[in-house]
Design an enzyme around this catalytic site. Sequence first.
Site, PDB file in Angstrom:
ATOM      1  N   LYS A  92       0.874  -1.166   0.000  1.00  0.00           N
ATOM      2  CA  LYS A  92       0.000   0.000   0.000  1.00  0.00           C
ATOM      3  C   LYS A  92       0.913   1.218   0.000  1.00  0.00           C
ATOM      4  O   LYS A  92       1.675   1.434   0.945  1.00  0.00           O
ATOM      5  CB  LYS A  92      -0.902   0.013   1.233  1.00  0.00           C
ATOM      6  CG  LYS A  92      -1.792   1.257   1.256  1.00  0.00           C
ATOM      7  CD  LYS A  92      -2.450   1.488   2.587  1.00  0.00           C
ATOM      8  CE  LYS A  92      -2.784   2.971   2.708  1.00  0.00           C
ATOM      9  NZ  LYS A  92      -3.384   3.299   4.007  1.00  0.00           N
ATOM     10  N   GLY A 152      -7.734   9.375   9.507  1.00  0.00           N
ATOM     11  CA  GLY A 152      -8.005   9.554  10.934  1.00  0.00           C
ATOM     12  C   GLY A 152      -9.089  10.572  11.257  1.00  0.00           C
ATOM     13  O   GLY A 152      -9.374  10.827  12.418  1.00  0.00           O
ATOM     14  N   ALA A 200      -9.204   5.408   4.053  1.00  0.00           N
ATOM     15  CA  ALA A 200      -9.037   6.563   4.950  1.00  0.00           C
ATOM     16  C   ALA A 200     -10.298   7.404   5.101  1.00  0.00           C
ATOM     17  O   ALA A 200     -11.076   7.569   4.166  1.00  0.00           O
ATOM     18  CB  ALA A 200      -7.901   7.469   4.492  1.00  0.00           C
ATOM     19  N   GLY A 201     -10.474   7.894   6.301  1.00  0.00           N
ATOM     20  CA  GLY A 201     -11.532   8.856   6.596  1.00  0.00           C
ATOM     21  C   GLY A 201     -12.837   8.258   7.082  1.00  0.00           C
ATOM     22  O   GLY A 201     -13.753   8.987   7.437  1.00  0.00           O
ATOM     23  N   ASN A 218      -8.737   1.953   9.922  1.00  0.00           N
ATOM     24  CA  ASN A 218      -7.942   1.582  11.084  1.00  0.00           C
ATOM     25  C   ASN A 218      -8.449   2.298  12.334  1.00  0.00           C
ATOM     26  O   ASN A 218      -9.004   1.674  13.243  1.00  0.00           O
ATOM     27  CB  ASN A 218      -6.460   1.937  10.823  1.00  0.00           C
ATOM     28  CG  ASN A 218      -5.534   1.418  11.909  1.00  0.00           C
ATOM     29  OD1 ASN A 218      -5.935   1.074  13.009  1.00  0.00           O
ATOM     30  ND2 ASN A 218      -4.259   1.343  11.618  1.00  0.00           N
ATOM     31  N   THR A 219      -8.341   3.630  12.345  1.00  0.00           N
ATOM     32  CA  THR A 219      -8.654   4.394  13.556  1.00  0.00           C
ATOM     33  C   THR A 219     -10.073   4.133  14.063  1.00  0.00           C
ATOM     34  O   THR A 219     -10.288   4.005  15.272  1.00  0.00           O
ATOM     35  CB  THR A 219      -8.468   5.903  13.288  1.00  0.00           C
ATOM     36  OG1 THR A 219      -7.219   6.096  12.631  1.00  0.00           O
ATOM     37  CG2 THR A 219      -8.472   6.693  14.575  1.00  0.00           C
TER      38      THR A 219
END
Lengths: 331, 257
Positions: free
Chosen positions: B96, B157, B184-185, B206-207
Amino acid sequence: MTQVTIIGGGVAGLCVAQNLLNRGAEVTVYDKGGAPGPHACSWWAGGMLAPHCEGESAEEPVIRLGQEAADWWDFHTGAVTRNGSLVISPTRDEADLRRFARRTSQFKEVNGAEIAALEPDLEGRFSKGLYFETEAHLAPRQALASLREKLIQAGVNFITEEADPKAHATNGLTVDCRGFTAKDTLEDLRGVKGEMLILSCPDVTLSRPIRLLHPRIPLYIVPRGDGIFMLGATQIEATASKHVTARSLLELLSAAYALNPAFGEAEILETGVDNRPAFPDNLPRIRRDGNLIQANGLFRHGFLLAPALARMVAEAIFDNATPEVMDETAA
Amino acid sequence: MRDFYGVTLANGFMLGTAQYPSPAILADAFKRSGASVATVSLRRESGQDRAGQDFWALIKDLGVHILPNTAGCHTVKEAVTTAHMAREVFGTKWIKLEVIGEEDTLQPDVFGLTEAARILSEDGFEVFPYCTEDLVVAGKLVDAGCEVLMPWGAPIGSGQGLNNVFGLRAMRAHFPDIPLVVDAGLGLPSHAAQAMELGYDAVLLNTAVAKAGDPALMAEAFASAIKAGVQAQISDPMEPRDMAAPSTPVIGKAFLS
């Protein structure tokens, strides 16, 4: 009289020695590095006795067992300062403060004026915070030195030599408190790299540990008195190398600068890096195999959890108890 | 489902491995969600002496596909070096690719990204580029050898969800044969469901899981939402319309007033 050999004279070993002594054991402590110093992970600790704050990311046993710490250290070393701890965030990261509040308890929400009353040097810089009034902190190096001194006075024999826990266990009861060094026998133990700094900044006075929340660089700063501060700490899933990286240094210092720009004038007295010994759930463990007891995995909670861990080691030895953190018992 | 460089995934859930309270909780999140891909950052856990190997061993033990990333790289050189290290550590050609261009938004540097993608593709890597929803950039990445595209939903994040639904929909229409991943996001399972409803092949997050109060439960919630989004997409949803359309027939109904 029960004779016990402890291997490793860092925070875990010394606390175990004290608790076994209390129960009437005759104790010998081996540490290849001698008195606590840079070779011991606990030498680099922050010394926050903040079980409620840790609850933000730690599991329940840390909060509960950590509440034994302040009284224990106060009783045995007198080195404890009970001024609470303060958690703040820059205005744009207030969501992190709300999240911290949702995950923790035993705090009081404070506004800008109340923050200024607690810490005049933060006046006008932060408008919201959480004050954990019952928490405490200590100076790790002083605490370790005075505990060791007290143990020597009480007749504990300290030997500066490398010792093999298994070999000692063939002769009698042995407690392995070597921290990350015990990885040779503890397959599931890993090192979590931590980096910290010690600063001298006489322009700033703080009375209690401050945690500055930031999505990428959470920081804590612990006052050591006389204008000295401990600034920590990174938490990286890697075995530590010898030196702090430039990137970690930058991140830690920029967070300190955000707390109070006067930290820009601070002198960097020391940088430190070491491995926090941790099991996969980041909780401590006691394991017993006949005469050999292993007490390890204190992670970032050395001073916070060592008293409870030591109590449980003593209970396993003298009361034949199975402590809650004992996960393996081989006869 | 479109395949990723010849690999058909069991589901479209790619889950990051950073920021969990402990590795035990991380493992539980994977177990309960059934996520098929684990992304892992080498940048911070790096070092010539392979200092992160205890943690990497835990990731390998998850038994899922591993997608190493170049998180935190700001230059082409850093990203390429990290990719090589990842290939060696994890024995995979997948990478990635992240080349960050701006510190506050962690927005990709699309110029550096395209260059690094070309270098790595020529070197035999299978590149998953973290990009924006810009169609021109996406086209250049495909030209550079990328067979997967990973546009952001919102800044890393931030938990804002799909910031530019129009742009993401246009991207899906523009690249009908390329597997697309919203990377993301994402903050909530509903964001993931929405991405899948748009016809995306996977989401990467992830977050939102790692920083939840109960990460494993949140991971399970995302897995359910991803499944729901896929089911909705393949069942050919109704078209929205401007006027009400009664769902029960009115003709023949008794008028009692």
